[in-house]
Design a protein around this motif. Structure first.
Motif, PDB file in Angstrom:
ATOM      1  N   PRO A  78      10.891  -0.456  -8.542  1.00 31.77           N
ATOM      2  CA  PRO A  78      11.183   0.980  -8.451  1.00 31.77           C
ATOM      3  C   PRO A  78      10.944   1.774  -9.740  1.00 31.77           C
ATOM      4  O   PRO A  78      10.941   2.996  -9.709  1.00 31.77           O
ATOM      5  CB  PRO A  78      12.663   1.019  -8.061  1.00 31.77           C
ATOM      6  CG  PRO A  78      12.901  -0.281  -7.373  1.00 31.77           C
ATOM      7  CD  PRO A  78      12.014  -1.272  -8.084  1.00 31.77           C
ATOM      8  N   THR A  79      10.710   1.103 -10.836  1.00 31.63           N
ATOM      9  CA  THR A  79      10.432   1.825 -12.083  1.00 31.63           C
ATOM     10  C   THR A  79       8.955   2.192 -12.222  1.00 31.63           C
ATOM     11  O   THR A  79       8.583   2.860 -13.180  1.00 31.63           O
ATOM     12  CB  THR A  79      10.857   0.980 -13.302  1.00 31.63           C
ATOM     13  OG1 THR A  79      10.105  -0.244 -13.306  1.00 31.63           O
ATOM     14  CG2 THR A  79      12.353   0.688 -13.276  1.00 31.63           C
ATOM     15  N   GLN A  80       8.132   1.774 -11.261  1.00 31.06           N
ATOM     16  CA  GLN A  80       6.696   2.031 -11.340  1.00 31.06           C
ATOM     17  C   GLN A  80       6.272   3.097 -10.328  1.00 31.06           C
ATOM     18  O   GLN A  80       6.752   3.109  -9.186  1.00 31.06           O
ATOM     19  CB  GLN A  80       5.918   0.740 -11.058  1.00 31.06           C
ATOM     20  CG  GLN A  80       6.187  -0.353 -12.064  1.00 31.06           C
ATOM     21  CD  GLN A  80       5.561  -1.653 -11.607  1.00 31.06           C
ATOM     22  OE1 GLN A  80       6.001  -2.230 -10.619  1.00 31.06           O
ATOM     23  NE2 GLN A  80       4.531  -2.100 -12.322  1.00 31.06           N
ATOM     24  N   ALA A  81       5.369   3.950 -10.735  1.00 32.14           N
ATOM     25  CA  ALA A  81       4.876   5.004  -9.846  1.00 32.14           C
ATOM     26  C   ALA A  81       4.196   4.412  -8.611  1.00 32.14           C
ATOM     27  O   ALA A  81       4.320   4.958  -7.506  1.00 32.14           O
ATOM     28  CB  ALA A  81       3.913   5.921 -10.593  1.00 32.14           C
ATOM     29  N   ALA A  82       3.491   3.295  -8.758  1.00 36.24           N
ATOM     30  CA  ALA A  82       2.796   2.686  -7.619  1.00 36.24           C
ATOM     31  C   ALA A  82       3.775   2.244  -6.538  1.00 36.24           C
ATOM     32  O   ALA A  82       3.447   2.276  -5.353  1.00 36.24           O
ATOM     33  CB  ALA A  82       1.946   1.502  -8.083  1.00 36.24           C
ATOM     34  N   TYR A  83       4.964   1.839  -6.920  1.00 34.38           N
ATOM     35  CA  TYR A  83       5.998   1.475  -5.950  1.00 34.38           C
ATOM     36  C   TYR A  83       6.326   2.677  -5.066  1.00 34.38           C
ATOM     37  O   TYR A  83       6.412   2.566  -3.847  1.00 34.38           O
ATOM     38  CB  TYR A  83       7.250   0.999  -6.700  1.00 34.38           C
ATOM     39  CG  TYR A  83       8.448   0.759  -5.821  1.00 34.38           C
ATOM     40  CD1 TYR A  83       8.697  -0.492  -5.291  1.00 34.38           C
ATOM     41  CD2 TYR A  83       9.352   1.781  -5.524  1.00 34.38           C
ATOM     42  CE1 TYR A  83       9.803  -0.731  -4.485  1.00 34.38           C
ATOM     43  CE2 TYR A  83      10.457   1.569  -4.727  1.00 34.38           C
ATOM     44  CZ  TYR A  83      10.677   0.306  -4.213  1.00 34.38           C
ATOM     45  OH  TYR A  83      11.771   0.087  -3.421  1.00 34.38           O
ATOM     46  N   TRP A  84       6.486   3.822  -5.694  1.00 31.65           N
ATOM     47  CA  TRP A  84       6.848   5.034  -4.949  1.00 31.65           C
ATOM     48  C   TRP A  84       5.685   5.563  -4.129  1.00 31.65           C
ATOM     49  O   TRP A  84       5.874   6.117  -3.045  1.00 31.65           O
ATOM     50  CB  TRP A  84       7.414   6.087  -5.902  1.00 31.65           C
ATOM     51  CG  TRP A  84       8.707   5.585  -6.467  1.00 31.65           C
ATOM     52  CD1 TRP A  84       8.922   5.098  -7.722  1.00 31.65           C
ATOM     53  CD2 TRP A  84       9.938   5.439  -5.758  1.00 31.65           C
ATOM     54  NE1 TRP A  84      10.216   4.663  -7.841  1.00 31.65           N
ATOM     55  CE2 TRP A  84      10.872   4.866  -6.654  1.00 31.65           C
ATOM     56  CE3 TRP A  84      10.347   5.728  -4.470  1.00 31.65           C
ATOM     57  CZ2 TRP A  84      12.176   4.588  -6.282  1.00 31.65           C
ATOM     58  CZ3 TRP A  84      11.656   5.451  -4.096  1.00 31.65           C
ATOM     59  CH2 TRP A  84      12.556   4.892  -5.005  1.00 31.65           C
ATOM     60  N   ARG A  85       4.458   5.357  -4.606  1.00 33.23           N
ATOM     61  CA  ARG A  85       3.299   5.730  -3.790  1.00 33.23           C
ATOM     62  C   ARG A  85       3.244   4.858  -2.539  1.00 33.23           C
ATOM     63  O   ARG A  85       2.977   5.347  -1.439  1.00 33.23           O
ATOM     64  CB  ARG A  85       2.003   5.614  -4.595  1.00 33.23           C
ATOM     65  CG  ARG A  85       1.846   6.735  -5.626  1.00 33.23           C
ATOM     66  CD  ARG A  85       0.443   6.758  -6.211  1.00 33.23           C
ATOM     67  NE  ARG A  85       0.135   5.578  -7.001  1.00 33.23           N
ATOM     68  CZ  ARG A  85       0.357   5.448  -8.305  1.00 33.23           C
ATOM     69  NH1 ARG A  85       0.899   6.451  -8.980  1.00 33.23           N
ATOM     70  NH2 ARG A  85       0.033   4.347  -8.933  1.00 33.23           N
ATOM     71  N   ALA A  86       3.509   3.559  -2.700  1.00 31.08           N
ATOM     72  CA  ALA A  86       3.520   2.655  -1.547  1.00 31.08           C
ATOM     73  C   ALA A  86       4.638   3.042  -0.580  1.00 31.08           C
ATOM     74  O   ALA A  86       4.436   3.076   0.647  1.00 31.08           O
ATOM     75  CB  ALA A  86       3.685   1.205  -2.006  1.00 31.08           C
ATOM     76  N   GLY A 117       5.980   6.008  -0.262  1.00 26.99           N
ATOM     77  CA  GLY A 117       5.615   7.293   0.334  1.00 26.99           C
ATOM     78  C   GLY A 117       4.575   7.133   1.428  1.00 26.99           C
ATOM     79  O   GLY A 117       4.676   7.767   2.487  1.00 26.99           O
ATOM     80  N   LEU A 118       3.569   6.280   1.204  1.00 23.84           N
ATOM     81  CA  LEU A 118       2.553   6.039   2.222  1.00 23.84           C
ATOM     82  C   LEU A 118       3.185   5.386   3.447  1.00 23.84           C
ATOM     83  O   LEU A 118       2.868   5.754   4.587  1.00 23.84           O
ATOM     84  CB  LEU A 118       1.426   5.168   1.665  1.00 23.84           C
ATOM     85  CG  LEU A 118       0.294   4.855   2.642  1.00 23.84           C
ATOM     86  CD1 LEU A 118      -0.384   6.139   3.141  1.00 23.84           C
ATOM     87  CD2 LEU A 118      -0.719   3.921   1.988  1.00 23.84           C
ATOM     88  N   ASP A 119       4.097   4.454   3.236  1.00 18.49           N
ATOM     89  CA  ASP A 119       4.823   3.810   4.327  1.00 18.49           C
ATOM     90  C   ASP A 119       5.563   4.851   5.175  1.00 18.49           C
ATOM     91  O   ASP A 119       5.427   4.872   6.401  1.00 18.49           O
ATOM     92  CB  ASP A 119       5.808   2.798   3.726  1.00 18.49           C
ATOM     93  CG  ASP A 119       6.807   2.253   4.729  1.00 18.49           C
ATOM     94  OD1 ASP A 119       6.462   1.293   5.443  1.00 18.49           O
ATOM     95  OD2 ASP A 119       7.941   2.783   4.781  1.00 18.49           O
ATOM     96  N   GLN A 120       6.288   5.727   4.534  1.00 24.37           N
ATOM     97  CA  GLN A 120       7.037   6.751   5.269  1.00 24.37           C
ATOM     98  C   GLN A 120       6.093   7.732   5.967  1.00 24.37           C
ATOM     99  O   GLN A 120       6.346   8.150   7.100  1.00 24.37           O
ATOM    100  CB  GLN A 120       7.997   7.488   4.332  1.00 24.37           C
ATOM    101  CG  GLN A 120       9.112   6.606   3.786  1.00 24.37           C
ATOM    102  CD  GLN A 120       9.958   5.996   4.886  1.00 24.37           C
ATOM    103  OE1 GLN A 120      10.572   6.708   5.681  1.00 24.37           O
ATOM    104  NE2 GLN A 120       9.997   4.675   4.938  1.00 24.37           N
ATOM    105  N   PHE A 121       4.994   8.075   5.321  1.00 21.26           N
ATOM    106  CA  PHE A 121       3.998   8.957   5.927  1.00 21.26           C
ATOM    107  C   PHE A 121       3.427   8.337   7.200  1.00 21.26           C
ATOM    108  O   PHE A 121       3.297   9.010   8.229  1.00 21.26           O
ATOM    109  CB  PHE A 121       2.882   9.249   4.913  1.00 21.26           C
ATOM    110  CG  PHE A 121       1.724  10.015   5.477  1.00 21.26           C
ATOM    111  CD1 PHE A 121       1.858  11.349   5.828  1.00 21.26           C
ATOM    112  CD2 PHE A 121       0.493   9.403   5.640  1.00 21.26           C
ATOM    113  CE1 PHE A 121       0.780  12.060   6.344  1.00 21.26           C
ATOM    114  CE2 PHE A 121      -0.583  10.101   6.154  1.00 21.26           C
ATOM    115  CZ  PHE A 121      -0.433  11.434   6.511  1.00 21.26           C
TER     116      PHE A 121
END
Length: 129
Positions: free
Chosen positions: A97-105, A107-111
């Protein structure tokens, strides 16, 4: 298409509420662990929780059982695989969770889940109203 705009928006809202509870409040430790492996019983259960919520939503709108069973089966398959793709990617990249790529993944999952609900509501309008 004879469903009212209000009914469509209400159904989308109810599916979003269901999603929030199933993804963020009702996951057990079994559902959250070992998600990078494809045949994961916890992920199957998690997708099942989503399906139960969707069945309730479609029943509230008077959808026929034949439609509900088909849409529920499709949702289970799609949800299971979207979650696997995110977990597999996150594991391979060793994301936290400290990495931006985690949040992009995430976010894409939720999208992708949101697009699934749009498709489900479209199918309800197209085939049941």
């Amino acid at each position: 298409m004879t469903a009212s705009l209000g009914a469509v928006l209400l159904m989308l809202c109810l599916l979003q509420i269901k999603h929030m509870f199933a993804d963020f409040y009702l996951q057990t430790p079994k559902m959250l662990s070992g998600r990078g492996e494809y045949f994961h019983w916890g992920r199957a259960q998690h997708a099942g929780v989503h399906v139960i919520g969707s069945v309730i939503v479609f029943l509230l709108f008077g959808a026929p059982w034949s439609f509900i069973l088909i849409i529920a089966g499709l949702e289970w398959i799609v949800h299971f695989n979207i979650d696997f793709a995110k977990a597999s990617y996150s594991d391979k990249k060793q994301l936290s969770p400290t990495q931006a790529a985690y949040w992009r993944a995430a976010g894409l999952d939720q999208f992708m889940h949101n697009l699934t609900y749009i498709a489900m509501v479209w199918a309800w309008v197209k085939f049941t109203t």
